[in-house]
Design a protein around this motif. Structure first.
Motif: not given
Length: 178
Positions: A114-122, A126-131, A157-170
């Motif tokens: 949610e914050l990433l999408l809102a940030a893109l509008d501005e 987000l440079k990372d995606a750590s829980p 591209p979103w630099a935090g994508y891999r971190q999001f997948c590794t630490l949250l999505l997977y």
């Protein structure tokens, strides 16, 4: 008690070491963030947005203010590299992602998206995606790392994508399917 807290030496948060532009430290019972010049520019870009005002008001982003006269930096920080200091609202209880059940990890992931999408509008990202950037006020997640927001660089591209997948999505996928 207030006098004792004021006499305590400011100390850097041990978990705040990855981002050289944004370091968290404690001064007494207050949570602060020391910013480099680049970190300050990113903070100023975030602070001017409706995203910041709205998400703080909704309780989804930690309340933050820039201090006009920062003093009392921890000795571990290079004072010459600190361009500004922020003060954050304190979160009453700190917990860690490895302690959270599925629902909390899911809510943290949804908040980050949610914050990433809102940030893109501005024109931010987000440079990372750590829980670890998420804490809790009761059952509601709150994003505590305003230093994770930076100005969007066109075509990157979103630099935090891999971190999001590794630490949250997977981990969520594994829990959901097994």
């Amino acid at each position: 008690e207030e006098r004792l807290l004021a006499d305590v030496e400011p100390r850097v948060e041990r978990g705040s070491f990855r981002d050289p532009d944004s370091r968290v430290f404690y001064a007494g019972d207050s949570v602060h963030r020391a910013l480099s010049e680049r970190g300050l520019a990113d903070w100023e870009a975030l602070a001017e947005t409706a995203l910041f005002r709205n998400k703080v008001a909704e309780g989804k982003l930690v309340g933050t203010e820039q201090l006009s006269e920062p003093n009392g930096l921890p000795s571990e920080l290079d004072a010459e590299r600190v361009a500004a200091v922020l003060r954050h609202d304190r979160v009453p209880v700190v917990s860690y992602p490895y302690e959270w059940p599925f629902g909390m990890l899911r809510d943290a992931a949804l908040l980050e998206l949610e914050l990433l999408l809102a940030a893109l509008d501005e024109n931010l990202i987000l440079k990372d995606a750590s829980p670890y950037n998420v804490q809790w006020r009761g059952t509601r997640p709150v994003f505590i790392d305003v230093g994770s927001f930076e100005r969007l660089r066109e075509g990157e591209p979103w630099a935090g994508y891999r971190q999001f997948c590794t630490l949250l999505l997977y981990p969520l996928m594994l829990q959901a399917y097994k």
